[in-house]
Write a protein that holds these residues in place. Structure first.
Motif, mmCIF file in Angstrom:
data_model
loop_
_atom_site.group_PDB
_atom_site.id
_atom_site.type_symbol
_atom_site.label_atom_id
_atom_site.label_comp_id
_atom_site.label_asym_id
_atom_site.label_seq_id
_atom_site.Cartn_x
_atom_site.Cartn_y
_atom_site.Cartn_z
ATOM 1 N N MET A 1 -13.274 -61.588 47.547
ATOM 2 C CA MET A 1 -14.360 -60.664 47.744
ATOM 3 C C MET A 1 -13.882 -59.402 48.465
ATOM 4 O O MET A 1 -14.536 -58.364 48.378
ATOM 5 N N ASP A 2 -12.751 -59.486 49.142
ATOM 6 C CA ASP A 2 -12.253 -58.347 49.916
ATOM 7 C C ASP A 2 -12.104 -57.081 49.079
ATOM 8 O O ASP A 2 -12.459 -55.993 49.510
ATOM 9 N N TRP A 3 -11.584 -57.219 47.858
ATOM 10 C CA TRP A 3 -11.372 -56.028 47.042
ATOM 11 C C TRP A 3 -12.687 -55.381 46.624
ATOM 12 O O TRP A 3 -12.769 -54.171 46.474
ATOM 13 N N MET A 4 -13.759 -56.181 46.475
ATOM 14 C CA MET A 4 -15.049 -55.615 46.115
ATOM 15 C C MET A 4 -15.657 -54.839 47.285
ATOM 16 O O MET A 4 -16.253 -53.784 47.092
ATOM 17 N N LEU A 5 -15.469 -55.346 48.492
ATOM 18 C CA LEU A 5 -15.943 -54.634 49.671
ATOM 19 C C LEU A 5 -15.134 -53.361 49.869
ATOM 20 O O LEU A 5 -15.682 -52.312 50.221
ATOM 21 N N LYS A 6 -13.831 -53.445 49.626
ATOM 22 C CA LYS A 6 -12.972 -52.262 49.721
ATOM 23 C C LYS A 6 -13.398 -51.220 48.686
ATOM 24 O O LYS A 6 -13.444 -50.019 48.986
ATOM 25 N N ASP A 7 -13.737 -51.665 47.488
ATOM 26 C CA ASP A 7 -14.173 -50.753 46.437
ATOM 27 C C ASP A 7 -15.445 -50.018 46.860
ATOM 28 O O ASP A 7 -15.564 -48.809 46.655
ATOM 29 N N LEU A 8 -16.388 -50.728 47.471
ATOM 30 C CA LEU A 8 -17.603 -50.078 47.964
ATOM 31 C C LEU A 8 -17.250 -49.035 49.012
ATOM 32 O O LEU A 8 -17.703 -47.889 48.949
ATOM 33 N N ALA A 9 -16.429 -49.412 49.954
ATOM 34 C CA ALA A 9 -16.050 -48.497 51.037
ATOM 35 C C ALA A 9 -15.344 -47.253 50.511
ATOM 36 O O ALA A 9 -15.607 -46.141 50.975
ATOM 37 N N GLU A 10 -14.481 -47.428 49.546
ATOM 38 C CA GLU A 10 -13.715 -46.295 49.028
ATOM 39 C C GLU A 10 -14.512 -45.439 48.037
ATOM 40 O O GLU A 10 -14.187 -44.278 47.823
ATOM 41 N N SER A 11 -15.565 -45.995 47.446
ATOM 42 C CA SER A 11 -16.346 -45.234 46.476
ATOM 43 C C SER A 11 -17.424 -44.370 47.131
ATOM 44 O O SER A 11 -18.005 -43.515 46.474
ATOM 45 N N VAL A 12 -17.680 -44.605 48.410
ATOM 46 C CA VAL A 12 -18.673 -43.813 49.139
ATOM 47 C C VAL A 12 -17.980 -43.169 50.335
ATOM 48 O O VAL A 12 -17.679 -43.844 51.318
ATOM 49 N N PRO A 13 -17.707 -41.867 50.259
ATOM 50 C CA PRO A 13 -17.062 -41.183 51.384
ATOM 51 C C PRO A 13 -17.878 -41.349 52.670
ATOM 52 O O PRO A 13 -19.103 -41.434 52.635
ATOM 53 N N GLN A 14 -17.197 -41.422 53.779
ATOM 54 C CA GLN A 14 -17.776 -41.569 55.127
ATOM 55 C C GLN A 14 -18.142 -43.013 55.467
ATOM 56 O O GLN A 14 -18.770 -43.257 56.499
ATOM 57 N N THR A 15 -17.767 -43.981 54.625
ATOM 58 C CA THR A 15 -18.025 -45.384 54.943
ATOM 59 C C THR A 15 -17.018 -45.847 55.981
ATOM 60 O O THR A 15 -15.823 -45.643 55.832
ATOM 61 N N ARG A 16 -17.497 -46.493 57.021
ATOM 62 C CA ARG A 16 -16.629 -46.991 58.094
ATOM 63 C C ARG A 16 -16.260 -48.457 57.882
ATOM 64 O O ARG A 16 -15.115 -48.829 57.967
ATOM 65 N N SER A 17 -17.260 -49.305 57.662
ATOM 66 C CA SER A 17 -16.981 -50.726 57.500
ATOM 67 C C SER A 17 -18.072 -51.400 56.680
ATOM 68 O O SER A 17 -19.202 -50.923 56.616
ATOM 69 N N VAL A 18 -17.690 -52.513 56.065
ATOM 70 C CA VAL A 18 -18.588 -53.299 55.218
ATOM 71 C C VAL A 18 -18.459 -54.756 55.653
ATOM 72 O O VAL A 18 -17.344 -55.266 55.798
ATOM 73 N N VAL A 19 -19.596 -55.401 55.852
ATOM 74 C CA VAL A 19 -19.608 -56.795 56.308
ATOM 75 C C VAL A 19 -20.610 -57.577 55.470
ATOM 76 O O VAL A 19 -21.716 -57.099 55.214
ATOM 77 N N VAL A 20 -20.233 -58.767 55.053
ATOM 78 C CA VAL A 20 -21.157 -59.720 54.443
ATOM 79 C C VAL A 20 -21.415 -60.782 55.503
ATOM 80 O O VAL A 20 -20.479 -61.302 56.107
ATOM 81 N N LEU A 21 -22.701 -61.058 55.736
ATOM 82 C CA LEU A 21 -23.060 -62.007 56.782
ATOM 83 C C LEU A 21 -24.062 -63.017 56.281
ATOM 84 O O LEU A 21 -24.772 -62.765 55.309
ATOM 85 N N SER A 22 -24.102 -64.149 56.946
ATOM 86 C CA SER A 22 -25.101 -65.173 56.634
ATOM 87 C C SER A 22 -26.361 -64.871 57.433
ATOM 88 O O SER A 22 -26.342 -64.099 58.397
ATOM 89 N N SER A 23 -27.457 -65.482 57.046
ATOM 90 C CA SER A 23 -28.727 -65.221 57.720
ATOM 91 C C SER A 23 -28.709 -65.659 59.185
ATOM 92 O O SER A 23 -29.504 -65.162 59.979
ATOM 93 N N ASP A 24 -27.803 -66.549 59.539
ATOM 94 C CA ASP A 24 -27.708 -66.953 60.942
ATOM 95 C C ASP A 24 -26.658 -66.162 61.718
ATOM 96 O O ASP A 24 -26.303 -66.509 62.834
#
Length: 128
Positions: A1-24
Protein backbone atom coordinates in the motif's frame (compact mmCIF):
# COMPACT_ATOMS: atom_id res chain seq x y z
CA UNK A 1 0.00 0.00 0.00
CA UNK A 2 3.00 2.30 0.50
CA UNK A 3 3.36 3.06 -3.20
CA UNK A 4 -0.31 4.08 -3.45
CA UNK A 5 0.05 6.50 -0.55
CA UNK A 6 3.25 7.83 -2.12
CA UNK A 7 1.39 8.29 -5.42
CA UNK A 8 -1.28 10.37 -3.67
CA UNK A 9 1.35 12.50 -1.95
CA UNK A 10 3.31 13.09 -5.13
CA UNK A 11 0.25 13.80 -7.30
CA UNK A 12 -0.93 16.67 -5.09
CA UNK A 13 1.68 19.40 -4.56
CA UNK A 14 2.05 20.63 -0.95
CA UNK A 15 1.14 17.24 0.57
CA UNK A 16 3.13 16.60 3.75
CA UNK A 17 2.02 13.15 4.89
CA UNK A 18 -0.59 10.45 4.30
CA UNK A 19 -1.79 8.01 6.96
CA UNK A 20 -4.27 5.14 6.88
CA UNK A 21 -5.75 4.47 10.30
CA UNK A 22 -8.22 2.15 11.94
CA UNK A 23 -11.33 3.48 13.65
CA UNK A 24 -9.70 2.86 17.02
CA UNK A 25 -6.72 5.07 16.15
CA UNK A 26 -4.02 2.64 15.07
CA UNK A 27 -1.78 3.62 12.18
CA UNK A 28 -2.07 0.96 9.47
CA UNK A 29 0.11 2.57 6.77
CA UNK A 30 1.97 5.82 6.27
CA UNK A 31 3.93 7.94 3.83
CA UNK A 32 5.91 11.09 4.55
CA UNK A 33 5.65 10.97 8.34
CA UNK A 34 7.80 9.40 10.98
CA UNK A 35 6.08 6.57 12.88
CA UNK A 36 5.60 8.60 16.08
CA UNK A 37 3.95 11.49 14.21
CA UNK A 38 1.77 9.02 12.28
CA UNK A 39 0.67 7.38 15.54
CA UNK A 40 -0.26 10.77 17.04
CA UNK A 41 -2.18 11.73 13.90
CA UNK A 42 -4.01 8.39 13.82
CA UNK A 43 -5.06 8.75 17.47
CA UNK A 44 -6.27 12.33 16.94
CA UNK A 45 -8.18 11.37 13.80
CA UNK A 46 -9.96 8.52 15.58
CA UNK A 47 -11.36 11.06 18.02
CA UNK A 48 -12.20 13.44 15.20
CA UNK A 49 -14.15 10.82 13.24
CA UNK A 50 -16.11 10.02 16.37
CA UNK A 51 -17.01 13.70 16.83
CA UNK A 52 -17.96 13.99 13.16
CA UNK A 53 -20.28 10.98 13.48
CA UNK A 54 -21.98 12.61 16.47
CA UNK A 55 -22.53 15.78 14.44
CA UNK A 56 -23.80 13.79 11.44
CA UNK A 57 -26.45 12.23 13.67
CA UNK A 58 -27.96 15.72 14.11
CA UNK A 59 -28.96 15.87 10.45
CA UNK A 60 -32.45 14.41 9.87
CA UNK A 61 -31.62 12.39 6.73
CA UNK A 62 -28.09 11.37 7.69
CA UNK A 63 -27.01 7.81 8.27
CA UNK A 64 -24.78 9.14 11.07
CA UNK A 65 -21.53 8.34 9.31
CA UNK A 66 -18.75 10.74 8.49
CA UNK A 67 -17.58 10.99 4.87
CA UNK A 68 -14.95 13.73 5.00
CA UNK A 69 -13.67 16.31 7.45
CA UNK A 70 -11.41 19.21 6.51
CA UNK A 71 -9.70 21.32 9.14
CA UNK A 72 -7.75 24.43 8.29
CA UNK A 73 -5.14 25.59 10.78
CA UNK A 74 -2.35 28.12 10.59
CA UNK A 75 0.15 26.44 8.31
CA UNK A 76 -2.06 23.96 6.52
CA UNK A 77 -4.93 21.51 6.33
CA UNK A 78 -5.99 18.13 7.66
CA UNK A 79 -8.19 16.00 5.41
CA UNK A 80 -9.88 12.95 6.91
CA UNK A 81 -11.98 10.62 4.76
CA UNK A 82 -13.74 7.32 5.33
CA UNK A 83 -11.73 4.71 3.44
CA UNK A 84 -13.58 1.48 4.12
CA UNK A 85 -15.18 -0.45 6.95
CA UNK A 86 -13.32 0.66 10.06
CA UNK A 87 -10.57 2.52 8.15
CA UNK A 88 -9.83 6.16 7.39
CA UNK A 89 -7.46 8.08 5.15
CA UNK A 90 -5.81 11.18 6.68
CA UNK A 91 -3.68 13.71 4.84
CA UNK A 92 -1.71 16.68 6.16
CA UNK A 93 -1.04 19.37 3.56
CA UNK A 94 0.55 22.82 3.49
CA UNK A 95 -1.45 26.03 3.05
CA UNK A 96 -0.90 26.20 -0.71
CA UNK A 97 -2.57 22.85 -1.45
CA UNK A 98 -5.30 22.68 -4.09
CA UNK A 99 -8.26 21.56 -1.95
CA UNK A 100 -10.32 20.35 -4.90
CA UNK A 101 -7.49 18.28 -6.27
CA UNK A 102 -6.79 16.79 -2.84
CA UNK A 103 -10.41 15.75 -2.36
CA UNK A 104 -10.56 14.25 -5.83
CA UNK A 105 -7.29 12.29 -5.42
CA UNK A 106 -8.36 11.01 -2.01
CA UNK A 107 -11.73 9.83 -3.40
CA UNK A 108 -9.95 8.17 -6.33
CA UNK A 109 -7.58 6.33 -3.99
CA UNK A 110 -10.41 5.15 -1.76
CA UNK A 111 -12.44 4.01 -4.78
CA UNK A 112 -9.48 2.06 -6.21
CA UNK A 113 -8.39 0.32 -3.05
CA UNK A 114 -11.16 0.86 -0.50
CA UNK A 115 -11.58 -2.87 0.08
CA UNK A 116 -7.90 -3.08 1.02
CA UNK A 117 -8.19 -0.15 3.43
CA UNK A 118 -10.61 -1.85 5.78
CA UNK A 119 -9.84 -2.73 9.34
CA UNK A 120 -11.81 -5.76 10.54
CA UNK A 121 -12.94 -5.77 14.19
CA UNK A 122 -10.34 -7.13 16.55
CA UNK A 123 -11.00 -10.49 18.12
CA UNK A 124 -10.68 -11.11 21.84
CA UNK A 125 -8.28 -13.74 23.11
CA UNK A 126 -11.14 -16.20 23.39
CA UNK A 127 -11.78 -15.75 19.64
CA UNK A 128 -15.11 -13.94 19.99
Amino acid sequence: MDWMLKDLAESVPQTRSVVVLSSDGLCMALHGADPDAADRLAAACAGLQSLAAAIAAEFPHSDGRMRMVVIEVTGGFLYLMTAGAGAYLAVLADEGVDAGLMGMRMRDLVARIGAHLTSPPRETESGQ
